[in-house]
Design an enzyme around this catalytic site. Structure first.
Site, PDB file in Angstrom:
ATOM      1  N   ARG A  69       0.821  -1.164   0.106  1.00  0.00           N
ATOM      2  CA  ARG A  69       0.005   0.004  -0.032  1.00  0.00           C
ATOM      3  C   ARG A  69       0.797   1.067   0.025  1.00  0.00           C
ATOM      4  O   ARG A  69       2.043   1.328   0.499  1.00  0.00           O
ATOM      5  CB  ARG A  69      -0.833   0.122   1.080  1.00  0.00           C
ATOM      6  N   TYR A 197      -1.389  -3.618  -7.164  1.00  0.00           N
ATOM      7  CA  TYR A 197      -1.083  -4.463  -5.962  1.00  0.00           C
ATOM      8  C   TYR A 197      -2.250  -4.448  -4.706  1.00  0.00           C
ATOM      9  O   TYR A 197      -2.620  -3.186  -4.450  1.00  0.00           O
ATOM     10  CB  TYR A 197       0.193  -4.170  -5.376  1.00  0.00           C
ATOM     11  N   LYS A 206      -9.641  -2.509   1.601  1.00  0.00           N
ATOM     12  CA  LYS A 206      -9.394  -1.531   2.556  1.00  0.00           C
ATOM     13  C   LYS A 206      -9.776  -0.224   2.283  1.00  0.00           C
ATOM     14  O   LYS A 206     -10.394   0.612   2.920  1.00  0.00           O
ATOM     15  CB  LYS A 206      -7.607  -1.150   2.768  1.00  0.00           C
ATOM     16  N   HIS A 226     -10.422  -2.498  11.321  1.00  0.00           N
ATOM     17  CA  HIS A 226      -9.312  -3.338  10.952  1.00  0.00           C
ATOM     18  C   HIS A 226      -9.083  -4.520  11.984  1.00  0.00           C
ATOM     19  O   HIS A 226      -8.145  -4.471  12.709  1.00  0.00           O
ATOM     20  CB  HIS A 226      -7.948  -2.386  10.880  1.00  0.00           C
ATOM     21  N   SER A 248      -1.064  -3.420  10.296  1.00  0.00           N
ATOM     22  CA  SER A 248      -0.862  -4.365   9.114  1.00  0.00           C
ATOM     23  C   SER A 248       0.494  -5.205   9.465  1.00  0.00           C
ATOM     24  O   SER A 248       1.496  -4.703  10.189  1.00  0.00           O
ATOM     25  CB  SER A 248      -0.396  -3.591   7.886  1.00  0.00           C
ATOM     26  N   CYS A 250       0.956  -7.248  11.901  1.00  0.00           N
ATOM     27  CA  CYS A 250       1.273  -7.678  13.340  1.00  0.00           C
ATOM     28  C   CYS A 250       0.753  -8.430  13.830  1.00  0.00           C
ATOM     29  O   CYS A 250       0.393  -8.827  15.194  1.00  0.00           O
ATOM     30  CB  CYS A 250       0.938  -6.150  14.017  1.00  0.00           C
ATOM     31  N   ASP A 277      -8.799  -9.838   9.170  1.00  0.00           N
ATOM     32  CA  ASP A 277      -8.519  -8.546   8.807  1.00  0.00           C
ATOM     33  C   ASP A 277      -9.461  -7.451   8.909  1.00  0.00           C
ATOM     34  O   ASP A 277      -9.154  -6.375   9.452  1.00  0.00           O
ATOM     35  CB  ASP A 277      -8.134  -8.520   7.167  1.00  0.00           C
ATOM     36  N   ARG A 371       2.333 -12.089  -0.644  1.00  0.00           N
ATOM     37  CA  ARG A 371       1.076 -12.430   0.016  1.00  0.00           C
ATOM     38  C   ARG A 371       0.413 -13.497  -0.764  1.00  0.00           C
ATOM     39  O   ARG A 371       0.874 -14.017  -1.848  1.00  0.00           O
ATOM     40  CB  ARG A 371       0.028 -11.416  -0.199  1.00  0.00           C
TER      41      ARG A 371
HETATM   42  P1  GTP Z   1      -2.189  -7.730   7.515  1.00  0.00           P
HETATM   43  O1  GTP Z   1      -2.515  -8.769   6.500  1.00  0.00           O
HETATM   44  O2  GTP Z   1      -1.145  -6.984   6.847  1.00  0.00           O
HETATM   45  O3  GTP Z   1      -3.161  -6.941   7.968  1.00  0.00           O
HETATM   46  O4  GTP Z   1      -1.247  -8.486   8.747  1.00  0.00           O
HETATM   47  P2  GTP Z   1      -1.611  -9.166   9.978  1.00  0.00           P
HETATM   48  O5  GTP Z   1      -2.289  -8.305  10.965  1.00  0.00           O
HETATM   49  O6  GTP Z   1      -2.874 -10.270   9.640  1.00  0.00           O
HETATM   50  O7  GTP Z   1      -0.264 -10.030  10.263  1.00  0.00           O
HETATM   51  P3  GTP Z   1      -0.035 -11.830  10.325  1.00  0.00           P
HETATM   52  O8  GTP Z   1      -0.783 -12.565  10.953  1.00  0.00           O
HETATM   53  O9  GTP Z   1       0.076 -11.950   8.888  1.00  0.00           O
HETATM   54  O10 GTP Z   1       1.417 -11.583  10.789  1.00  0.00           O
HETATM   55  C1  GTP Z   1       2.468 -10.838  10.233  1.00  0.00           C
HETATM   56  C2  GTP Z   1       4.007 -11.476  10.678  1.00  0.00           C
HETATM   57  O11 GTP Z   1       3.789 -11.324  11.931  1.00  0.00           O
HETATM   58  C3  GTP Z   1       4.237 -12.693  10.307  1.00  0.00           C
HETATM   59  O12 GTP Z   1       5.576 -12.755   9.645  1.00  0.00           O
HETATM   60  C4  GTP Z   1       4.026 -13.575  11.369  1.00  0.00           C
HETATM   61  O13 GTP Z   1       4.550 -14.732  11.357  1.00  0.00           O
HETATM   62  C5  GTP Z   1       4.121 -12.570  12.380  1.00  0.00           C
HETATM   63  N1  GTP Z   1       3.727 -12.982  13.934  1.00  0.00           N
HETATM   64  C6  GTP Z   1       2.428 -13.263  13.899  1.00  0.00           C
HETATM   65  N2  GTP Z   1       1.784 -13.546  15.090  1.00  0.00           N
HETATM   66  C7  GTP Z   1       3.151 -13.436  15.875  1.00  0.00           C
HETATM   67  C8  GTP Z   1       3.585 -13.592  17.186  1.00  0.00           C
HETATM   68  O14 GTP Z   1       2.803 -13.833  18.275  1.00  0.00           O
HETATM   69  N3  GTP Z   1       4.670 -13.562  17.583  1.00  0.00           N
HETATM   70  C9  GTP Z   1       5.819 -13.126  16.646  1.00  0.00           C
HETATM   71  N4  GTP Z   1       7.156 -13.003  17.244  1.00  0.00           N
HETATM   72  N5  GTP Z   1       5.379 -12.993  15.444  1.00  0.00           N
HETATM   73  C10 GTP Z   1       4.294 -13.044  14.793  1.00  0.00           C
HETATM   74  C1  SPV Z   2      -2.682  -4.437   5.293  1.00  0.00           C
HETATM   75  O1  SPV Z   2      -1.793  -4.059   4.839  1.00  0.00           O
HETATM   76  O2  SPV Z   2      -3.375  -4.329   6.422  1.00  0.00           O
HETATM   77  C2  SPV Z   2      -3.294  -5.757   4.489  1.00  0.00           C
HETATM   78  C3  SPV Z   2      -2.674  -5.906   3.223  1.00  0.00           C
HETATM   79  O3  SPV Z   2      -4.176  -6.276   5.069  1.00  0.00           O
HETATM   80  S1  SPV Z   2      -3.523  -4.942   1.973  1.00  0.00           S
HETATM   81  O4  SPV Z   2      -4.725  -5.347   1.408  1.00  0.00           O
HETATM   82  O5  SPV Z   2      -2.598  -4.389   0.926  1.00  0.00           O
HETATM   83  O6  SPV Z   2      -4.118  -3.601   2.567  1.00  0.00           O
HETATM   84 MN    MN Z   3      -4.827  -5.961   7.148  1.00  0.00          MN
END
Ligand code: GTP
Ligand code: SPV
Ligand code: MN
Length: 589
Positions: A69, A197, A206, A226, A248, A250, A277, A371
């Site tokens: 983004r 993208y 979003k 979110h 994002s 996290c 999400d 992704r």
């Molecule tokens: P968006 O799709 O961008 O909104 O991301 P999200 O909030 O769904 O994050 P996601 O669950 O994909 O995790 C993002 C990164 O953080 C990945 O590389 C995970 O492996 C890492 N991660 C997730 N949960 C944990 C945790 O509890 N501890 C640690 N150390 N890393 C984590």
């Molecule tokens: C985020 O960035 O929080 C995502 C990926 O979930 S995107 O769809 O690119 O916003």
């Molecule tokens: Mn997201």
């Protein structure tokens, strides 16, 4: 496909401007989607992966300058700048339309325009809203077909109604200098140009489900957030639902699909995924807060996803999935990314398309924001309530972010208003999900900084207002977590992933009045021994540190909070100022 005059007039206006060679309506049929996949493969837009190992799976590579983004090129075009607020980019809508019309003019000459009618939320649910996206990208069509409910049923549900979000996407030249992601909340309109993208172009995600929807929610008395939604089932078979807002990359997808530690699994605890999400939340007839996931798929971060960390997400990607910007294992035409396993392919196509030996290559084989787009139905732990048009009742709302210091593992807000303040003061280190520096702490209220479709101060007021509409015993309890606290050497102190379940259990016990807590300056902390550490390799000292509140560090944060809130001027709700004063007083005690 429709006689809806508003739709047809708008479509004519958009085709007159962009001048596509032809217009194709997406009816949602498998035959049509299959033909589009074949076409995308024939032009090189997509690569067909190993159909034995990954049936129905495809690969797509974006331009190297188009991998996340772009927050500095994202605009909220409300009639006045005040309505967009100090943290959104703003331009006068008249000016912006004029500027963009020039860019869109003739942008689809020689291309096909696809018309995608889609529903955010189950078709016919009282929560749901309809959008129509016009795009010249097959990749967008195929992603939208996974991420949303698309096709004929949606256009039939719309009927003659004018109530839909008008979305226009043109990839044009993918020129980063002329890239714009623009929301016009008052017109329910989204215009996106020069990107191909994810969050920039899958306009149901979003742009609609957060930016436009948050504005509609403020007007109509509901919320677009979110947030992931998960159901936690106890050994008695009762399921309680939790929403969690993390910025994002996290940990939302991971938490939503969590697999409990062995000893809890044996006892009979389970986690069910409703969403990973976005949540749309409404107060139900019984006065409780209900949530639906408006999406139909997961656009998840690939790196870090493994059988160990997120078995369920990985399982969801084994069929009918589109992979974007991961690496390809040339030996068997499958995919690879950092963290999948310890065996990078020797014979590898790096995400940029370069041929490398993955074992010796010293860069990242997959882009950090690479992704997968996977259908929600693929997920082994998808909730039986996933399609429930009434949503699920929410017991707890959890805020969190990446904080190497400051925020403890978990704490509970004293009440709704304090919880809103806890959300409003969220901060997190930036990630690869957006273009720009990574690892910089920034304030990200409710994980909505990049996604709020109007003035953030009014958004805080809306949260406070929602609280007044629920009795205290029915409103979700609010918590804050931090899985990312680090020791002196920069190692994560908390094991995270499945073990986060231990924290969720404390949270739900608190909601039911079962767990004790100690009051601290920032809210309620777990008492000693309240977080179950059975089978966990963690010393009492480390746990103690994880649950500690350093008053000096917090005073620094309060200073930063004050500066942050100052930008909202008189528009900041007095209750936020009040909560800030309480926090400062508590810390000075
Ligand atoms: P968006 O799709 O961008 O909104 O991301 P999200 O909030 O769904 O994050 P996601 O669950 O994909 O995790 C993002 C990164 O953080 C990945 O590389 C995970 O492996 C890492 N991660 C997730 N949960 C944990 C945790 O509890 N501890 C640690 N150390 N890393 C984590
Ligand atoms: C985020 O960035 O929080 C995502 C990926 O979930 S995107 O769809 O690119 O916003
Ligand atoms: Mn997201």
């Amino acid at each position: 496909m429709t006689n809806n005059k508003v739709v047809l007039d708008w479509l004519r206006e958009m085709t007159d401007m962009t001048k596509p060679d032809q217009v194709v309506w997406i009816d949602g049929s498998e035959a049509q989607l299959e033909a589009l996949r074949a076409e995308a493969v024939s032009t090189g837009e997509m690569i067909k992966l190993n159909q034995e190992k990954l049936p129905g799976c495809y690969y797509h590579r974006t331009a190297e300058n188009d991998v996340a983004r772009v927050e500095d090129r994202t605009f909220i075009c409300t009639p006045t700048k005040e309505e967009a607020g100090p943290i959104n980019n703003w331009m006068d809508p008249v000016e912006m339309y004029a500027k963009l019309k020039k860019l869109y003019a003739g942008s689809m000459i020689g291309r096909t325009m696809y018309v995608i009618p889609y529903s955010m939320g189950p078709v016919g649910s009282p929560f749901s809203k309809i959008g129509i996206e016009l795009t010249d990208s097959i990749y967008v069509v195929l992603n939208m077909a996974i991420m949303t409910r698309t096709g004929k049923a949606v256009i039939d549900a719309l009927g003659d109604n004018a109530d839909f979000v008008k979305c226009l996407h043109a990839k044009k030249d993918v020129d980063p200098e002329e890239r714009y992601i623009v929301q016009f909340p008052q017109d329910s309109t989204i215009w996106s140009i020069n990107s191909a993208y994810g969050g920039n172009v899958l306009l149901g995600k979003k742009c609609f489900a957060l930016r436009i929807a948050s504005y509609l929610g403020m007007k109509e008395g509901w919320m677009a957030e979110h947030m992931l939604i998960l159901g936690l089932e106890n050994p008695q078979g009762e399921v309680k639902y939790i929403c969690a807002a993390f910025p994002s990359a996290c940990g939302k997808t991971n938490l939503a699909m969590l697999i409990p530690p062995e000893y809890l699994k044996k006892k009979g605890y389970k986690v069910w995924t409703v969403g990973d999400d976005i949540s749309w939340l409404r107060i139900g007839p019984d006065g409780r807060l209900y949530a639906i996931n408006p999406e139909a798929g997961f656009f998840g971060v690939a790196p870090g996803t493994s059988e160990k960390t997120n078995f369920n997400a990985l399982a969801a990607t084994k069929k009918n999935t589109i992979f974007t910007n991961v690496a390809i294992n040339n030996d068997d035409n499958t995919v690879w990314w950092e963290g999948l396993d310890k065996n990078p392919p020797e014979n590898c196509t790096e995400w940029t398309g370069k041929q490398v030996n993955g074992k010796t290559f010293d860069g990242k084989l997959a882009h950090p924001n690479s992704r997968f787009t996977a259908p929600a139905v693929n997920c082994p732990c998808i909730s039986s309530e996933f399609e429930n048009p009434q949503g699920v009742p929410i017991s707890a709302i959890v805020f969190g972010g990446r904080r190497a210091k400051t925020a403890p593992l978990v704490y509970q807000a004293r009440d709704w208003n304090h919880g809103v303040f806890v959300g409003a003061t969220m901060a997190s280190e930036t990630t690869a999900a957006a273009a720009g520096a990574v690892g910089v702490v920034r304030r990200d209220p409710m994980a909505m900084k990049p996604f709020v479709g109007y003035n953030m101060a009014d958004y805080f007021a809306h949260w406070l207002e929602m609280g007044t509409k629920m009795d205290a015993d029915k409103a979700p309890k609010i918590f804050h977590v931090n899985w990312f606290r680090q020791d002196e050497e920069g190692n994560f102190m908390w094991p995270g992933f499945g073990d986060n379940m231990r924290v969720l259990l404390w949270i739900l016990d608190r909601c039911e009045g079962k767990a004790d807590a100690v009051e601290s300056a920032i809210g309620y902390l777990p008492t000693e021994g309240a977080i179950d550490t059975t089978d966990l390799d963690i010393t009492p000292e480390v746990l103690n540190e994880l649950l500690s509140v350093d008053k000096d560090v917090w005073m620094e944060d309060v200073k930063d909070q004050k500066e942050y809130f100052a930008q909202f001027g008189d528009r900041l709700p007095s209750e936020i100022k009040n909560q800030l004063e309480i926090l400062e007083r508590n810390l000075n005690k």
